[in-house]
Design an enzyme around this catalytic site. Structure first.
Site, PDB file in Angstrom:
ATOM      1  N   ASP A 173       0.846  -1.196   0.000  1.00 40.89           N
ATOM      2  CA  ASP A 173       0.000   0.000   0.000  1.00 40.89           C
ATOM      3  C   ASP A 173       0.884   1.249   0.000  1.00 40.89           C
ATOM      4  O   ASP A 173       2.039   1.209   0.415  1.00 40.89           O
ATOM      5  CB  ASP A 173      -0.886  -0.032   1.260  1.00 40.89           C
ATOM      6  CG  ASP A 173      -2.086   0.893   1.130  1.00 40.89           C
ATOM      7  OD1 ASP A 173      -2.364   1.371   0.011  1.00 40.89           O
ATOM      8  OD2 ASP A 173      -2.740   1.151   2.165  1.00 40.89           O
TER       9      ASP A 173
ATOM     10  N   GLY B 264       0.333   5.570  -4.242  1.00 39.02           N
ATOM     11  CA  GLY B 264      -0.181   6.887  -4.626  1.00 39.02           C
ATOM     12  C   GLY B 264       0.386   7.990  -3.745  1.00 39.02           C
ATOM     13  O   GLY B 264       0.848   9.022  -4.235  1.00 39.02           O
ATOM     14  N   ARG B 265       0.357   7.761  -2.423  1.00 42.03           N
ATOM     15  CA  ARG B 265       0.853   8.781  -1.495  1.00 42.03           C
ATOM     16  C   ARG B 265       2.349   9.013  -1.662  1.00 42.03           C
ATOM     17  O   ARG B 265       2.842  10.130  -1.582  1.00 42.03           O
ATOM     18  CB  ARG B 265       0.548   8.372  -0.043  1.00 42.03           C
ATOM     19  CG  ARG B 265      -0.888   8.659   0.347  1.00 42.03           C
ATOM     20  CD  ARG B 265      -1.261   7.956   1.627  1.00 42.03           C
ATOM     21  NE  ARG B 265      -1.524   6.540   1.386  1.00 42.03           N
ATOM     22  CZ  ARG B 265      -1.675   5.646   2.346  1.00 42.03           C
ATOM     23  NH1 ARG B 265      -1.537   5.994   3.613  1.00 42.03           N
ATOM     24  NH2 ARG B 265      -1.942   4.386   2.043  1.00 42.03           N
TER      25      ARG B 265
ATOM     26  N   ARG C 292       0.022   9.549  -9.466  1.00 48.14           N
ATOM     27  CA  ARG C 292      -0.156   8.256  -8.786  1.00 48.14           C
ATOM     28  C   ARG C 292       0.400   7.093  -9.610  1.00 48.14           C
ATOM     29  O   ARG C 292       0.981   6.148  -9.055  1.00 48.14           O
ATOM     30  CB  ARG C 292      -1.650   8.003  -8.505  1.00 48.14           C
ATOM     31  CG  ARG C 292      -2.259   8.952  -7.498  1.00 48.14           C
ATOM     32  CD  ARG C 292      -3.747   8.643  -7.281  1.00 48.14           C
ATOM     33  NE  ARG C 292      -3.965   7.288  -6.801  1.00 48.14           N
ATOM     34  CZ  ARG C 292      -3.854   6.909  -5.524  1.00 48.14           C
ATOM     35  NH1 ARG C 292      -3.555   7.791  -4.602  1.00 48.14           N
ATOM     36  NH2 ARG C 292      -4.063   5.671  -5.167  1.00 48.14           N
TER      37      ARG C 292
ATOM     38  N   HIS D 212       2.639   3.591  -8.890  1.00 47.84           N
ATOM     39  CA  HIS D 212       2.285   2.207  -9.214  1.00 47.84           C
ATOM     40  C   HIS D 212       3.407   1.534 -10.005  1.00 47.84           C
ATOM     41  O   HIS D 212       3.743   0.370  -9.758  1.00 47.84           O
ATOM     42  CB  HIS D 212       0.979   2.149 -10.014  1.00 47.84           C
ATOM     43  CG  HIS D 212      -0.217   2.567  -9.219  1.00 47.84           C
ATOM     44  ND1 HIS D 212      -0.445   2.122  -7.935  1.00 47.84           N
ATOM     45  CD2 HIS D 212      -1.265   3.390  -9.516  1.00 47.84           C
ATOM     46  CE1 HIS D 212      -1.579   2.656  -7.478  1.00 47.84           C
ATOM     47  NE2 HIS D 212      -2.085   3.430  -8.426  1.00 47.84           N
TER      48      HIS D 212
ATOM     49  N   THR E 269     -11.093  -6.417  -5.120  1.00 50.23           N
ATOM     50  CA  THR E 269     -12.416  -6.332  -5.765  1.00 50.23           C
ATOM     51  C   THR E 269     -13.003  -4.929  -5.564  1.00 50.23           C
ATOM     52  O   THR E 269     -13.876  -4.521  -6.321  1.00 50.23           O
ATOM     53  CB  THR E 269     -13.379  -7.401  -5.199  1.00 50.23           C
ATOM     54  OG1 THR E 269     -13.294  -7.389  -3.760  1.00 50.23           O
ATOM     55  CG2 THR E 269     -13.039  -8.794  -5.689  1.00 50.23           C
TER      56      THR E 269
ATOM     57  N   LEU F   3      10.767 -19.787  -5.283  1.00 46.86           N
ATOM     58  CA  LEU F   3       9.720 -19.046  -4.574  1.00 46.86           C
ATOM     59  C   LEU F   3       8.331 -19.399  -5.113  1.00 46.86           C
ATOM     60  O   LEU F   3       8.110 -19.415  -6.320  1.00 46.86           O
ATOM     61  CB  LEU F   3       9.957 -17.538  -4.743  1.00 46.86           C
ATOM     62  CG  LEU F   3       8.988 -16.640  -3.962  1.00 46.86           C
ATOM     63  CD1 LEU F   3       9.255 -16.718  -2.453  1.00 46.86           C
ATOM     64  CD2 LEU F   3       9.084 -15.186  -4.426  1.00 46.86           C
TER      65      LEU F   3
ATOM     66  N   ARG G  30       1.708  -4.968   6.185  1.00 46.20           N
ATOM     67  CA  ARG G  30       1.022  -3.921   5.413  1.00 46.20           C
ATOM     68  C   ARG G  30       1.878  -2.662   5.487  1.00 46.20           C
ATOM     69  O   ARG G  30       2.238  -2.220   6.574  1.00 46.20           O
ATOM     70  CB  ARG G  30      -0.381  -3.635   5.936  1.00 46.20           C
ATOM     71  CG  ARG G  30      -1.070  -2.564   5.054  1.00 46.20           C
ATOM     72  CD  ARG G  30      -2.553  -2.440   5.284  1.00 46.20           C
ATOM     73  NE  ARG G  30      -3.130  -1.508   4.308  1.00 46.20           N
ATOM     74  CZ  ARG G  30      -4.370  -1.539   3.871  1.00 46.20           C
ATOM     75  NH1 ARG G  30      -5.197  -2.455   4.323  1.00 46.20           N
ATOM     76  NH2 ARG G  30      -4.812  -0.656   2.990  1.00 46.20           N
TER      77      ARG G  30
ATOM     78  N   ARG H  87      -5.477  -2.090   8.555  1.00 49.98           N
ATOM     79  CA  ARG H  87      -6.714  -2.843   8.310  1.00 49.98           C
ATOM     80  C   ARG H  87      -6.409  -3.902   7.260  1.00 49.98           C
ATOM     81  O   ARG H  87      -5.377  -3.853   6.587  1.00 49.98           O
ATOM     82  CB  ARG H  87      -7.852  -1.921   7.870  1.00 49.98           C
ATOM     83  CG  ARG H  87      -7.542  -1.100   6.630  1.00 49.98           C
ATOM     84  CD  ARG H  87      -8.724  -0.238   6.179  1.00 49.98           C
ATOM     85  NE  ARG H  87      -8.282   0.678   5.133  1.00 49.98           N
ATOM     86  CZ  ARG H  87      -7.851   1.917   5.344  1.00 49.98           C
ATOM     87  NH1 ARG H  87      -7.838   2.412   6.569  1.00 49.98           N
ATOM     88  NH2 ARG H  87      -7.431   2.671   4.339  1.00 49.98           N
ATOM     89  N   LEU H  88      -7.369  -4.827   7.097  1.00 46.82           N
ATOM     90  CA  LEU H  88      -7.126  -5.952   6.185  1.00 46.82           C
ATOM     91  C   LEU H  88      -7.639  -5.697   4.770  1.00 46.82           C
ATOM     92  O   LEU H  88      -7.226  -6.389   3.833  1.00 46.82           O
ATOM     93  CB  LEU H  88      -7.750  -7.235   6.736  1.00 46.82           C
ATOM     94  CG  LEU H  88      -7.034  -7.812   7.963  1.00 46.82           C
ATOM     95  CD1 LEU H  88      -7.738  -9.081   8.429  1.00 46.82           C
ATOM     96  CD2 LEU H  88      -5.573  -8.120   7.650  1.00 46.82           C
TER      97      LEU H  88
HETATM   98  C1  IPE Z   1      -5.710  -2.648  -0.528  1.00 49.25           C
HETATM   99  O1  IPE Z   1      -5.261  -1.339  -0.642  1.00 49.25           O
HETATM  100  C2  IPE Z   1      -5.686  -3.320  -1.852  1.00 49.25           C
HETATM  101  C3  IPE Z   1      -4.355  -3.515  -2.447  1.00 49.25           C
HETATM  102  C4  IPE Z   1      -3.215  -3.268  -1.865  1.00 49.25           C
HETATM  103  C5  IPE Z   1      -4.367  -4.061  -3.774  1.00 49.25           C
HETATM  104  P1  IPE Z   1      -6.263  -0.102  -0.772  1.00 49.25           P
HETATM  105  O2  IPE Z   1      -5.398   1.104  -0.715  1.00 49.25           O
HETATM  106  O3  IPE Z   1      -7.112  -0.249  -1.958  1.00 49.25           O
HETATM  107  O4  IPE Z   1      -7.131  -0.284   0.533  1.00 49.25           O
HETATM  108  P2  IPE Z   1      -8.083   0.716   1.324  1.00 49.25           P
HETATM  109  O5  IPE Z   1      -9.235   1.049   0.453  1.00 49.25           O
HETATM  110  O6  IPE Z   1      -7.261   1.924   1.665  1.00 49.25           O
HETATM  111  O7  IPE Z   1      -8.487  -0.053   2.538  1.00 49.25           O
HETATM  112  C1  IPE Z   2      -1.399   0.341  -3.427  1.00 54.84           C
HETATM  113  O1  IPE Z   2      -1.208   1.715  -3.449  1.00 54.84           O
HETATM  114  C2  IPE Z   2      -1.603  -0.231  -4.807  1.00 54.84           C
HETATM  115  C3  IPE Z   2      -2.996  -0.571  -5.122  1.00 54.84           C
HETATM  116  C4  IPE Z   2      -3.981  -0.630  -4.287  1.00 54.84           C
HETATM  117  C5  IPE Z   2      -3.289  -0.857  -6.510  1.00 54.84           C
HETATM  118  P1  IPE Z   2      -2.419   2.744  -3.412  1.00 54.84           P
HETATM  119  O2  IPE Z   2      -2.826   3.043  -4.810  1.00 54.84           O
HETATM  120  O3  IPE Z   2      -3.495   2.238  -2.534  1.00 54.84           O
HETATM  121  O4  IPE Z   2      -1.736   4.027  -2.786  1.00 54.84           O
HETATM  122  P2  IPE Z   2      -2.339   4.966  -1.668  1.00 54.84           P
HETATM  123  O5  IPE Z   2      -2.749   4.078  -0.545  1.00 54.84           O
HETATM  124  O6  IPE Z   2      -3.484   5.699  -2.283  1.00 54.84           O
HETATM  125  O7  IPE Z   2      -1.202   5.859  -1.300  1.00 54.84           O
HETATM  126 MG    MG Z   3      -4.011   2.456  -0.584  1.00 55.95          MG
END
Ligand code: IPE
Ligand code: IPE
Ligand code: MG
Length: 235
Positions: free
Chosen positions: A12, A15-16, A25, A29, A58, A123, A180, A186-187
């Site tokens: 995760d 984007g940030r 963003r 990625h 999803t 792996l 995470r 969170r999950l």
């Molecule tokens: C969870 O991350 C999904 C993936 C890492 C692919 P998100 O960034 O989408 O989750 P939420 O919405 O903040 O919980």
């Molecule tokens: C995780 O990074 C990658 C995916 C969920 C595809 P995010 O895109 O959720 O980045 P943030 O959490 O918005 O920074």
């Molecule tokens: Mg995210």
């Protein structure tokens, strides 16, 4: 140091991380996808046997069409690269989640990736794409119900082991450690069944900046924990 056999990661913060650098963003990625290749090699060199990473949930379809589109493009190129790196690194790749919502060409590339790497013994790498744990459980229940109706399974024979066999992770042991990145705790609908007894590790480091040293820190922390099952220390 005890190396966890199976590590699951919610990668995760792409984007940030990009935003903090004044970049779009998508840049986050693509750097995140590159980092995944590096971490896969590091993980295996450290002795981790199974690695399961969350690439697209999803719920991620709710993002803007532009972001979803660019993520799908990235998965296309990532999958193609992965076919080569899997061969080079003897890595077996599995896909968990429901691929049917993905474009046909991406489904085909994923099938090729799985098929060309299926004999590899290094792996054991699971990518979760269009994955949601609730969706996985519902799909499992559907298949199991069909088998009951066909007389292949008797309801009284259903137990945890039999049910696990219907999940996308049917031949993968449950994760020992969940990581995470990027501060959220969170999950997000990840491996709800499989994480029942997993140790959790949360770090503020965003995924594109996550290094081998950060992975070590997670493993060190894991080692400082005393795993218990039902209040009984692990043998
Ligand atoms: C969870 O991350 C999904 C993936 C890492 C692919 P998100 O960034 O989408 O989750 P939420 O919405 O903040 O919980
Ligand atoms: C995780 O990074 C990658 C995916 C969920 C595809 P995010 O895109 O959720 O980045 P943030 O959490 O918005 O920074
Ligand atoms: Mg995210």
């Amino acid at each position: 140091m005890v190396i966890p056999q199976h590590v699951a990661i919610i990668l995760d913060g792409n984007g940030r991380w990009a935003k903090s650098k004044g970049m779009p963003r998508n840049y986050g990625h693509s750097r995140g996808a590159k980092n995944l290749e590096v971490i896969c090699e590091d993980a295996y060199n450290m002795g981790i046997k199974y690695l399961t990473v969350y690439l697209f949930s999803t719920e991620n379809w709710k993002r803007s069409p532009e972001e979803v589109d660019s993520l799908m493009k990235l998965f296309r190129s990532y999958t193609k690269t992965c076919i080569k790196t899997a061969q080079k690194n003897n890595m077996r790749v599995r896909v968990i989640g429901d691929p049917t919502a993905l474009a046909e060409d991406l489904q085909e590339s994923l099938r090729r990736l799985v098929d060309t790497s299926k004999e590899n013994t290094g792996l054991q790498f699971q990518i979760a794409i269009n994955y949601g744990s609730r969706d996985e459980i519902v799909r499992a229940v559907r298949r199991l119900s069909r088998d009951c109706m066909d007389g292949k399974v008797r309801p009284e024979d259903i137990d945890e082991k039999l049910f696990s066999g219907y999940l996308d992770t049917w031949d993968v042991p449950d994760p020992d450690l969940l990581i995470r990145t990027s501060g959220e705790e969170r999950l997000s609908n990840y491996l709800l069944w499989q994480l029942a007894y997993t140790e959790f590790y949360f770090t503020d480091v965003p995924w594109p900046a996550f290094t081998k040293d950060d992975l070590w820190k997670a493993i060190e922390k894991y080692n400082s924990r005393e795993r218990r099952y039902g209040g009984v220390k692990e043998e």
